[in-house]
Design a protein around this motif. Structure first.
Motif, PDB file in Angstrom:
ATOM      1  N   VAL A 130     -59.990 -10.843 -56.724  1.00  0.00           N
ATOM      2  CA  VAL A 130     -59.029  -9.398 -56.380  1.00  0.00           C
ATOM      3  C   VAL A 130     -58.849  -9.380 -57.576  1.00  0.00           C
ATOM      4  N   PHE A 131     -57.723  -9.938 -58.088  1.00  0.00           N
ATOM      5  CA  PHE A 131     -57.047  -9.290 -58.873  1.00  0.00           C
ATOM      6  C   PHE A 131     -57.453  -9.832 -60.533  1.00  0.00           C
ATOM      7  N   LYS A 132     -58.050 -10.062 -61.058  1.00  0.00           N
ATOM      8  CA  LYS A 132     -59.048 -10.273 -61.979  1.00  0.00           C
ATOM      9  C   LYS A 132     -58.434  -9.178 -63.475  1.00  0.00           C
ATOM     10  N   ASP A 133     -58.018  -9.037 -63.920  1.00  0.00           N
ATOM     11  CA  ASP A 133     -57.754  -8.441 -64.932  1.00  0.00           C
ATOM     12  C   ASP A 133     -56.912  -7.617 -64.363  1.00  0.00           C
ATOM     13  N   TYR A 134     -55.776  -7.780 -64.122  1.00  0.00           N
ATOM     14  CA  TYR A 134     -54.751  -7.173 -63.002  1.00  0.00           C
ATOM     15  C   TYR A 134     -54.235  -5.953 -63.951  1.00  0.00           C
ATOM     16  N   GLU A 135     -53.494  -6.677 -64.892  1.00  0.00           N
ATOM     17  CA  GLU A 135     -52.673  -5.811 -65.689  1.00  0.00           C
ATOM     18  C   GLU A 135     -54.084  -4.650 -66.564  1.00  0.00           C
ATOM     19  N   ILE A 136     -54.560  -4.354 -67.265  1.00  0.00           N
ATOM     20  CA  ILE A 136     -55.578  -4.174 -67.008  1.00  0.00           C
ATOM     21  C   ILE A 136     -55.852  -2.820 -65.793  1.00  0.00           C
ATOM     22  N   ILE A 137     -55.806  -3.360 -64.821  1.00  0.00           N
ATOM     23  CA  ILE A 137     -56.474  -2.282 -63.975  1.00  0.00           C
ATOM     24  C   ILE A 137     -55.117  -1.786 -63.969  1.00  0.00           C
ATOM     25  N   LEU A 138     -53.644  -2.653 -63.917  1.00  0.00           N
ATOM     26  CA  LEU A 138     -52.233  -1.732 -63.810  1.00  0.00           C
ATOM     27  C   LEU A 138     -52.387  -0.231 -65.306  1.00  0.00           C
ATOM     28  N   ASP A 139     -52.996  -0.978 -66.196  1.00  0.00           N
ATOM     29  CA  ASP A 139     -52.752  -0.160 -67.347  1.00  0.00           C
ATOM     30  C   ASP A 139     -53.710   1.487 -66.853  1.00  0.00           C
ATOM     31  N   GLU A 140     -54.725   1.270 -66.389  1.00  0.00           N
ATOM     32  CA  GLU A 140     -55.421   2.078 -66.080  1.00  0.00           C
ATOM     33  C   GLU A 140     -54.691   3.362 -65.143  1.00  0.00           C
ATOM     34  N   VAL A 141     -54.486   2.919 -64.280  1.00  0.00           N
ATOM     35  CA  VAL A 141     -53.704   4.031 -63.452  1.00  0.00           C
ATOM     36  C   VAL A 141     -52.582   4.649 -64.339  1.00  0.00           C
ATOM     37  N   ALA A 142     -52.050   4.190 -64.891  1.00  0.00           N
ATOM     38  CA  ALA A 142     -50.902   4.572 -65.735  1.00  0.00           C
ATOM     39  C   ALA A 142     -51.084   5.510 -66.676  1.00  0.00           C
ATOM     40  N   GLU A 143     -52.415   5.148 -67.388  1.00  0.00           N
ATOM     41  CA  GLU A 143     -52.894   5.745 -68.827  1.00  0.00           C
ATOM     42  C   GLU A 143     -53.165   7.440 -67.479  1.00  0.00           C
TER      43      GLU A 143
ATOM     44  N   ASN B 163     -63.194  -4.345 -61.136  1.00  0.00           N
ATOM     45  CA  ASN B 163     -63.742  -5.968 -61.022  1.00  0.00           C
ATOM     46  C   ASN B 163     -64.832  -5.952 -59.425  1.00  0.00           C
ATOM     47  N   GLU B 164     -64.714  -7.074 -59.600  1.00  0.00           N
ATOM     48  CA  GLU B 164     -65.937  -7.255 -57.740  1.00  0.00           C
ATOM     49  C   GLU B 164     -65.086  -6.726 -56.109  1.00  0.00           C
ATOM     50  N   PHE B 165     -63.879  -6.355 -56.634  1.00  0.00           N
ATOM     51  CA  PHE B 165     -63.172  -5.938 -55.606  1.00  0.00           C
ATOM     52  C   PHE B 165     -62.387  -4.393 -55.701  1.00  0.00           C
ATOM     53  N   ALA B 166     -61.806  -4.009 -56.696  1.00  0.00           N
ATOM     54  CA  ALA B 166     -61.414  -3.215 -57.229  1.00  0.00           C
ATOM     55  C   ALA B 166     -61.462  -2.401 -58.097  1.00  0.00           C
ATOM     56  N   TRP B 167     -61.510  -0.886 -57.432  1.00  0.00           N
ATOM     57  CA  TRP B 167     -61.980   0.921 -58.774  1.00  0.00           C
ATOM     58  C   TRP B 167     -60.812   1.354 -58.756  1.00  0.00           C
ATOM     59  N   LEU B 168     -60.455   2.186 -59.798  1.00  0.00           N
ATOM     60  CA  LEU B 168     -59.813   3.243 -60.097  1.00  0.00           C
ATOM     61  C   LEU B 168     -60.292   4.411 -59.473  1.00  0.00           C
ATOM     62  N   ILE B 169     -59.514   4.912 -58.443  1.00  0.00           N
ATOM     63  CA  ILE B 169     -60.172   6.481 -58.548  1.00  0.00           C
ATOM     64  C   ILE B 169     -59.416   7.357 -58.641  1.00  0.00           C
ATOM     65  N   VAL B 170     -59.763   8.335 -59.525  1.00  0.00           N
ATOM     66  CA  VAL B 170     -59.120  10.077 -59.970  1.00  0.00           C
ATOM     67  C   VAL B 170     -59.120  10.492 -59.309  1.00  0.00           C
ATOM     68  N   ALA B 171     -58.394  11.445 -58.926  1.00  0.00           N
ATOM     69  CA  ALA B 171     -59.002  12.793 -57.586  1.00  0.00           C
ATOM     70  C   ALA B 171     -58.159  13.608 -58.302  1.00  0.00           C
ATOM     71  N   GLU B 172     -58.605  14.096 -59.259  1.00  0.00           N
ATOM     72  CA  GLU B 172     -58.251  15.815 -59.263  1.00  0.00           C
ATOM     73  C   GLU B 172     -58.555  16.715 -58.327  1.00  0.00           C
ATOM     74  N   LYS B 173     -56.671  17.538 -58.302  1.00  0.00           N
ATOM     75  CA  LYS B 173     -56.975  18.858 -57.155  1.00  0.00           C
ATOM     76  C   LYS B 173     -57.889  20.488 -57.986  1.00  0.00           C
ATOM     77  N   ASN B 174     -58.264  20.541 -56.922  1.00  0.00           N
ATOM     78  CA  ASN B 174     -59.448  21.767 -58.049  1.00  0.00           C
ATOM     79  C   ASN B 174     -58.995  22.573 -56.498  1.00  0.00           C
TER      80      ASN B 174
END
Length: 213
Positions: free
Chosen positions: A30-43, A201-212
């Motif tokens: 679930v938390f594989k590559d956790y730090e990379i996942i958080l970096d993606e959100v922050a970036e 990863n197998e469980f986690a997704w990055l979701i970016v939703a731009e207001k249009n």
């Protein structure tokens, strides 16, 4: 945000940082590559940021390093104490995804990590509608969260957890509200967001939703 899960958040507070680091085999995938996942959100955040489900402050710490203006929302008192111990001076308020003190300034980005799935689908849509009114023009929602790409994938993951005897994880999968990607996509489009999904990863997704609008 599913206040019925407060007891779970309080229990997780003491072991959360160990679990996300991979020390708990049951939640390692679930938390594989956790730090990379958080970096993606922050970036993908920008401007004035409102963070829901701050937890122990791991994402918040990365957001602060990027020099964004942060307001944190967290319903668990124990989690808030953990976060403030790491980040003294953080503006951290009691609230959840639906019921929270409204900021007195423009919000450019709304972020969260591993928390949005605690809302039912109806509550998720209600939250997205609230955020569409709260965000600035061209504002964005940036979530890292667990979801399923399809019903087939959902059944496969449940079977995998059962076969590995990961019964705590299986209970989470069965009792929390992990959404389908297509369901989230339709919610965002209904409320005038353009969503983008990236599996991390197998469980986690990055979701970016731009207001249009």
């Amino acid at each position: 945000m599913g206040r019925e899960f407060i007891h779970t958040f309080e229990q997780w507070a003491d072991k959360y940082d160990q679990s996300v680091s991979g020390s708990d085999p049951e939640y390692r995938e679930v938390f594989k590559d956790y730090e990379i996942i958080l970096d993606e959100v922050a970036e993908n955040a920008r401007g004035a940021v409102l963070e829901f489900g701050v937890g122990t402050g791991n994402l918040t710490k990365k957001l602060i390093k990027n020099h964004w203006q942060i307001t944190g929302i967290e319903p668990s008192e124990k989690m808030r104490r953990k976060a403030l111990a790491k980040l003294p001076g953080l503006r951290l308020l009691d609230g959840d995804f639906l019921d929270f003190p409204k900021p007195d300034h423009q919000v450019d980005t709304i972020v969260s990590s591993f928390a949005f799935h605690h809302l039912t689908d109806a509550e998720k849509e209600q939250a997205i509608e609230i955020y569409s009114r709260l965000l600035s023009n061209n504002g964005r929602i940036v979530f890292a969260d667990t979801l399923f790409g399809s019903e087939i994938e959902k059944k496969r993951i449940h079977r995998w957890a059962r076969e590995h005897r990961y019964f705590h994880l299986l209970k989470d999968l069965q009792t929390e509200y992990y959404p389908l990607r297509g369901t989230l996509y339709r919610m965002f489009r209904k409320h005038h967001f353009i969503p983008y999904f990236k599996q991390l990863n197998e469980f986690a997704w990055l979701i970016v939703a731009e207001k249009n609008s």
